[in-house]
Scaffold this motif. Structure first.
Motif, PDB file in Angstrom:
ATOM      1  N   PRO A 279       0.814  -1.214   0.000  1.00 15.80           N
ATOM      2  CA  PRO A 279       0.000   0.000   0.000  1.00 15.80           C
ATOM      3  C   PRO A 279       0.848   1.264   0.000  1.00 15.80           C
ATOM      4  CG  PRO A 279       0.089  -0.925   2.191  1.00 15.80           C
ATOM      5  CD  PRO A 279       0.812  -1.891   1.303  1.00 15.80           C
ATOM      6  N   GLY A 280       0.348   2.274  -0.680  1.00 13.82           N
ATOM      7  CA  GLY A 280       0.983   3.582  -0.626  1.00 13.82           C
ATOM      8  C   GLY A 280       0.226   4.484   0.340  1.00 13.82           C
ATOM      9  N   ALA A 281       0.947   5.276   1.114  1.00 17.40           N
ATOM     10  CA  ALA A 281       0.295   6.169   2.073  1.00 17.40           C
ATOM     11  C   ALA A 281       1.279   7.255   2.488  1.00 17.40           C
ATOM     12  CB  ALA A 281      -0.173   5.392   3.300  1.00 17.40           C
ATOM     13  N   TYR A 282       0.728   8.385   2.951  1.00 18.19           N
ATOM     14  CA  TYR A 282       1.568   9.440   3.525  1.00 18.19           C
ATOM     15  C   TYR A 282       1.935   9.017   4.940  1.00 18.19           C
ATOM     16  CZ  TYR A 282       0.119  12.346  -0.400  1.00 18.19           C
ATOM     17  OH  TYR A 282      -0.099  12.846  -1.662  1.00 18.19           O
ATOM     18  N   PRO A 283       3.223   8.780   5.221  1.00 19.17           N
ATOM     19  CA  PRO A 283       3.608   8.195   6.508  1.00 19.17           C
ATOM     20  C   PRO A 283       3.341   9.089   7.715  1.00 19.17           C
ATOM     21  CG  PRO A 283       5.557   8.852   5.252  1.00 19.17           C
ATOM     22  CD  PRO A 283       4.386   8.987   4.337  1.00 19.17           C
TER      23      PRO A 283
ATOM     24  N   LEU B  12       0.701  10.968   8.179  1.00 23.63           N
ATOM     25  CA  LEU B  12      -0.731  11.072   8.450  1.00 23.63           C
ATOM     26  C   LEU B  12      -1.260   9.767   9.034  1.00 23.63           C
ATOM     27  CD1 LEU B  12      -1.984  12.855   5.199  1.00 23.63           C
ATOM     28  CD2 LEU B  12      -1.475  13.897   7.415  1.00 23.63           C
ATOM     29  N   SER B  13      -2.381   9.852   9.716  1.00 24.27           N
ATOM     30  CA  SER B  13      -3.025   8.649  10.234  1.00 24.27           C
ATOM     31  C   SER B  13      -3.663   7.879   9.079  1.00 24.27           C
ATOM     32  CB  SER B  13      -4.109   9.019  11.254  1.00 24.27           C
ATOM     33  OG  SER B  13      -5.183   9.681  10.595  1.00 24.27           O
ATOM     34  N   GLY B  14      -4.042   6.630   9.366  1.00 29.36           N
ATOM     35  CA  GLY B  14      -4.740   5.855   8.354  1.00 29.36           C
ATOM     36  C   GLY B  14      -6.034   6.518   7.942  1.00 29.36           C
ATOM     37  N   ARG B  15      -6.761   7.048   8.920  1.00 30.78           N
ATOM     38  CA  ARG B  15      -8.023   7.707   8.613  1.00 30.78           C
ATOM     39  C   ARG B  15      -7.798   8.934   7.740  1.00 30.78           C
ATOM     40  NH1 ARG B  15     -13.075   7.339  11.403  1.00 30.78           N
ATOM     41  NH2 ARG B  15     -14.496   8.805  10.418  1.00 30.78           N
ATOM     42  N   ALA B  16      -6.772   9.726   8.061  1.00 27.98           N
ATOM     43  CA  ALA B  16      -6.493  10.926   7.264  1.00 27.98           C
ATOM     44  C   ALA B  16      -6.092  10.561   5.846  1.00 27.98           C
ATOM     45  CB  ALA B  16      -5.400  11.749   7.933  1.00 27.98           C
ATOM     46  N   ASN B  17      -5.326   9.485   5.711  1.00 23.29           N
ATOM     47  CA  ASN B  17      -4.948   9.030   4.371  1.00 23.29           C
ATOM     48  C   ASN B  17      -6.172   8.659   3.549  1.00 23.29           C
ATOM     49  OD1 ASN B  17      -1.980   8.526   3.413  1.00 23.29           O
ATOM     50  ND2 ASN B  17      -1.931   8.231   5.641  1.00 23.29           N
ATOM     51  N   LEU B  18      -7.085   7.918   4.146  1.00 24.17           N
ATOM     52  CA  LEU B  18      -8.280   7.505   3.409  1.00 24.17           C
ATOM     53  C   LEU B  18      -9.182   8.693   3.105  1.00 24.17           C
ATOM     54  CD1 LEU B  18      -9.333   4.124   5.080  1.00 24.17           C
ATOM     55  CD2 LEU B  18      -7.914   4.517   3.066  1.00 24.17           C
ATOM     56  N   THR B  19      -9.292   9.625   4.046  1.00 23.21           N
ATOM     57  CA  THR B  19     -10.107  10.823   3.815  1.00 23.21           C
ATOM     58  C   THR B  19      -9.561  11.627   2.650  1.00 23.21           C
ATOM     59  OG1 THR B  19     -10.716  10.923   6.159  1.00 23.21           O
ATOM     60  CG2 THR B  19     -10.994  12.937   4.859  1.00 23.21           C
ATOM     61  N   LEU B  20      -8.243  11.756   2.600  1.00 23.47           N
ATOM     62  CA  LEU B  20      -7.615  12.484   1.504  1.00 23.47           C
ATOM     63  C   LEU B  20      -7.852  11.764   0.179  1.00 23.47           C
ATOM     64  CD1 LEU B  20      -5.817  14.914   0.812  1.00 23.47           C
ATOM     65  CD2 LEU B  20      -3.834  13.437   1.171  1.00 23.47           C
TER      66      LEU B  20
ATOM     67  N   PRO C  40       0.308   8.027  13.306  1.00 29.09           N
ATOM     68  CA  PRO C  40       0.725   8.140  11.908  1.00 29.09           C
ATOM     69  C   PRO C  40       1.039   6.763  11.317  1.00 29.09           C
ATOM     70  CG  PRO C  40       2.490   8.858  13.370  1.00 29.09           C
ATOM     71  CD  PRO C  40       1.286   8.644  14.231  1.00 29.09           C
ATOM     72  N   VAL C  41       0.889   6.643  10.021  1.00 29.67           N
ATOM     73  CA  VAL C  41       1.086   5.368   9.342  1.00 29.67           C
ATOM     74  C   VAL C  41       2.516   4.865   9.488  1.00 29.67           C
ATOM     75  CG1 VAL C  41       1.123   4.306   7.037  1.00 29.67           C
ATOM     76  CG2 VAL C  41      -0.822   5.697   7.739  1.00 29.67           C
ATOM     77  N   ARG C  42       3.475   5.756   9.695  1.00 27.63           N
ATOM     78  CA  ARG C  42       4.859   5.299   9.833  1.00 27.63           C
ATOM     79  C   ARG C  42       5.054   4.403  11.055  1.00 27.63           C
ATOM     80  NH1 ARG C  42       5.730  10.970  10.782  1.00 27.63           N
ATOM     81  NH2 ARG C  42       5.779  11.428  13.021  1.00 27.63           N
ATOM     82  N   THR C  43       4.109   4.438  12.007  1.00 29.61           N
ATOM     83  CA  THR C  43       4.203   3.569  13.182  1.00 29.61           C
ATOM     84  C   THR C  43       3.506   2.226  12.953  1.00 29.61           C
ATOM     85  OG1 THR C  43       2.160   4.392  14.216  1.00 29.61           O
ATOM     86  CG2 THR C  43       4.206   5.625  14.644  1.00 29.61           C
TER      87      THR C  43
END
Length: 300
Positions: free
Chosen positions: A88-92, A94-102, A135-138
């Motif tokens: 998966p690609g994501a902004y590390p 941001l939270s998972g929820r913030a990534n999906l909202t974006l 954040p997703v990095r964790t």
């Protein structure tokens, strides 16, 4: 064949130096399938998936999704496809929820309140806490895989294309992923699942394709491949006695069991019991998916 959601003809990818990563592949994925796309690492599975989604251009051949030519029809077709490819690609930060909202904000059809509700639904669906603000990095690799699947489900796509979706999951997580995907399929989602995990594919798939060194060496319904072979496996403590009784019909024997050529398992059981052979287990012999894949690869 209008029920084909994925169809390829002669799909080929040749990289610099003449390396044929994919060689003349003809895929047929029908509406309602759970299609297990199998092959060893390096067999060309991920390259094939990337070509299906227009992420890599084919050297030769044709691709259709929902009956429309790809990549030309990508703008109209891809919104109907949920995909998870190469992790998966994501902004590390941001939270998972913030990534999906974006990600969901690119869909102008959904109102803000509906978006918030839908993001929470898919997070819960894949086993992530909608209230988690870390954040997703964790995240662990398994959590990232779950987030990737959540992003694929946001728009309720009728087709899911997943590349190794259980990567990084523990046994419980793998089981939960399997149950989720089967539930989605029962609700009408067609699933194209690329994996090297034979045991998982065997538990999930209705149809399989086997890729070996870039070539599709097998494509068939799993029920057809695992149909009874005309042989019956008999477990008995009386192997020697049964062997004499069934002389000429036994094709294999081992510790506590025989494999017998017989068109009627019930009649065979009655024949043995009538002659005081103790039968502890008896049933039609079926090939495992591992045996099927190895035979297809060796004969290619």
């Amino acid at each position: 064949m209008t029920d084909l959601l994925i169809a390829t003809r002669g799909l080929t990818k040749v990289y610099r130096g003449g390396v044929r990563a994919v060689d003349g592949v003809d895929l047929e994925v029908r509406a309602g399938d759970v299609y297990g796309f199998l092959g060893a690492n390096g067999s060309g599975k991920t390259t094939t998936v990337r070509m299906l989604l227009g992420l890599v251009l084919a050297t030769e051949g044709a691709i259709e999704l929902f009956g429309e030519a790809m990549p030309r029809a990508g703008a109209s077709v891809l919104p109907r496809v949920g995909a998870l490819v190469e992790g998966p690609g994501a902004y590390p930060h941001l939270s998972g929820r913030a990534n999906l909202t974006l990600l969901d904000s690119t869909d102008g059809r959904r109102r803000r309140g509906d978006r918030r509700r839908r993001v929470g639904e898919v997070l819960d669906q894949v086993g992530l806490d909608p209230a988690d603000r870390r954040p997703v990095r964790t995240y662990s690799l398994g959590m990232r895989q779950r987030l990737g699947l959540a992003s694929a489900l946001l728009r309720r796509p009728p087709l899911l294309v997943l590349d190794e979706p259980t990567n990084g999951l523990d046994p419980q997580g793998i089981r939960e992923m399997r149950e989720l995907l089967l539930s989605l399929n029962r609700e009408g989602t067609t699933i194209f699942l690329s994996s090297h995990l034979l045991a998982e594919i065997e538990q999930m798939s209705s149809r399989v394709g086997v890729l070996d060194r870039g070539r599709l060496v097998l494509q068939e319904d799993l029920a057809t491949l695992q149909a009874p072979t005309g042989l019956v496996r008999v477990r008995t403590p009386d192997v020697s006695t049964a062997l004499r009784l069934l002389d000429g019909r036994v094709v294999d024997r081992g510790e506590g069991h025989l494999v017998v050529r017989s068109p009627d398992a019930a009649a065979l059981n009655a024949h043995l019991v009538a002659r005081d052979i103790r039968v502890t287990e008896l049933g039609p012999e079926r090939r495992s998916l591992e045996e099927i894949v190895l035979a297809a690869s060796e004969s290619a």
